[in-house]
Write a protein that holds these residues in place. Structure first.
Motif, PDB file in Angstrom:
ATOM      1  N   LEU A  16       0.824  -1.207   0.000  1.00 17.44           N
ATOM      2  CA  LEU A  16       0.000   0.000   0.000  1.00 17.44           C
ATOM      3  C   LEU A  16       0.859   1.258   0.000  1.00 17.44           C
ATOM      4  N   LEU A  19       2.084   1.781  -3.494  1.00 18.24           N
ATOM      5  CA  LEU A  19       1.058   2.419  -4.318  1.00 18.24           C
ATOM      6  C   LEU A  19       1.019   3.920  -4.060  1.00 18.24           C
ATOM      7  N   SER A  22       3.840   5.857  -5.662  1.00 20.55           N
ATOM      8  CA  SER A  22       3.753   5.955  -7.115  1.00 20.55           C
ATOM      9  C   SER A  22       2.898   7.121  -7.560  1.00 20.55           C
ATOM     10  N   LEU A  24      -0.447   6.928  -7.028  1.00 18.97           N
ATOM     11  CA  LEU A  24      -1.783   6.353  -6.963  1.00 18.97           C
ATOM     12  C   LEU A  24      -2.185   6.210  -5.509  1.00 18.97           C
ATOM     13  N   GLY A 210       4.649  -2.612  -5.753  1.00 12.23           N
ATOM     14  CA  GLY A 210       3.552  -1.687  -5.489  1.00 12.23           C
ATOM     15  C   GLY A 210       3.703  -0.399  -6.273  1.00 12.23           C
ATOM     16  N   LEU A 213       3.080  -1.119 -10.105  1.00  9.07           N
ATOM     17  CA  LEU A 213       1.655  -1.306 -10.372  1.00  9.07           C
ATOM     18  C   LEU A 213       0.915   0.030 -10.280  1.00  9.07           C
ATOM     19  N   GLY A 214       1.291   0.847  -9.292  1.00  9.16           N
ATOM     20  CA  GLY A 214       0.652   2.146  -9.153  1.00  9.16           C
ATOM     21  C   GLY A 214       0.899   3.032 -10.358  1.00  9.16           C
ATOM     22  N   VAL A 218      -2.274   4.340 -12.449  1.00 11.28           N
ATOM     23  CA  VAL A 218      -2.630   5.679 -12.004  1.00 11.28           C
ATOM     24  C   VAL A 218      -3.605   6.380 -12.952  1.00 11.28           C
ATOM     25  N   THR A 223     -10.666   5.406  -8.534  1.00  8.97           N
ATOM     26  CA  THR A 223     -10.276   5.149  -7.145  1.00  8.97           C
ATOM     27  C   THR A 223     -11.331   5.579  -6.124  1.00  8.97           C
TER      28      THR A 223
END
Length: 252
Positions: A16, A19, A22, A24, A210, A213-214, A218, A223
């Motif tokens: 987390l 994320l 990043s 996001l 993380g 992926l973010g 994004v 979200t």
């Protein structure tokens, strides 16, 4: 390190935070250390997370190195230095229960700030040096205690309506410096133990995963629902930490 419950919680917390780093779900990074405190002491959780944050900071600075508002950075930094110093000075007398209580209160205030649109009242104001120094100091203190310096900085920066890349880049450079400054204090306090460093090393791929992926998601994910669920979970977690902190402080 290889307890399945511990490993699952640690991987989720680090993922987390990755994320968040990043760009996001940036606000969700506040959950990292509070989540880890469910399976390890708060100070160890902060110590274990620091090397991972430095790895993620390096990636974020590389990505956003040309997108920094240096005026805002220099407004925030002096206060952050003061806040970090105060947190270091108080670390010897602050108990584990008090740390949990502080983390819980920080997380609760963050959620309330998100649910109650207080920041909208500040929109349109120019970047105040005094206001920025204050929130920089709060960010330095909370970042030292639990790596939750993001919310105070957001309270200051979001009303400025910066372009997303400038917002992300200024955050990246600011927290890269703040997290680097914490290395010596954390080492002297024993938070960078061999066990914590080994655990950090194991979790580095999760942190990078993380972030990657973010970066990919994004611009591809809605979200809104995720934020609603995340804020509820952070709210419940903050209440538990506050309960544990009060119980340990006053009823031990």
């Amino acid at each position: 390190m290889f307890d399945p419950v511990f490993l699952s919680v640690a991987m989720l917390a680090v993922f987390l935070v990755g994320l968040a780093k990043s760009g996001l779900l940036a606000s969700i990074g506040v959950v990292g250390v509070p989540l880890l405190t469910l399976v390890m002491p708060a100070r160890d959780a902060a110590g274990m997370m620091l090397p991972l944050l430095l790895v993620m900071d390096a990636i974020a600075v590389f990505v956003y190195r040309r997108d920094v508002d240096w005026k805002i950075f220099w407004i925030l930094l002096p206060g952050a230095l003061v806040g970090t110093g105060v947190a270091w000075a108080l670390s010897a007398v602050v108990t584990e229960a008090a740390v949990r209580l502080v983390i819980g209160i920080i997380a609760l205030l963050f959620v309330l700030d998100a649910w109650l649109p207080l920041r909208k009242k500040l929109e349109g104001l120019p970047p105040s040096r005094g206001w920025g120094t204050f929130w920089g100091a709060v960010a330095g203190f909370t970042s030292f205690v639990s790596h939750t310096g993001g919310p105070p900085v957001q309270i200051y920066m979001l009303p400025l309506r910066l372009p997303p890349a400038i917002f992300a880049g200024t955050n990246a450079v600011f927290f890269a410096v703040v997290n680097t400054l914490k290395l010596i204090p954390y080492f002297t306090l024993g938070q960078l133990s061999a066990t914590n460093m080994q655990t950090s090393a194991v979790l580095i791929p999760v942190a990078i995963g993380g972030m990657l992926l973010g970066v990919f998601l994004v611009r591809r994910i809605d979200t809104t629902l995720f934020y609603r669920i995340a804020y509820i979970l952070i709210f419940l977690l903050s209440l538990k930490l506050i309960y544990d902190g009060i119980s340990g402080s006053f009823f031990a």
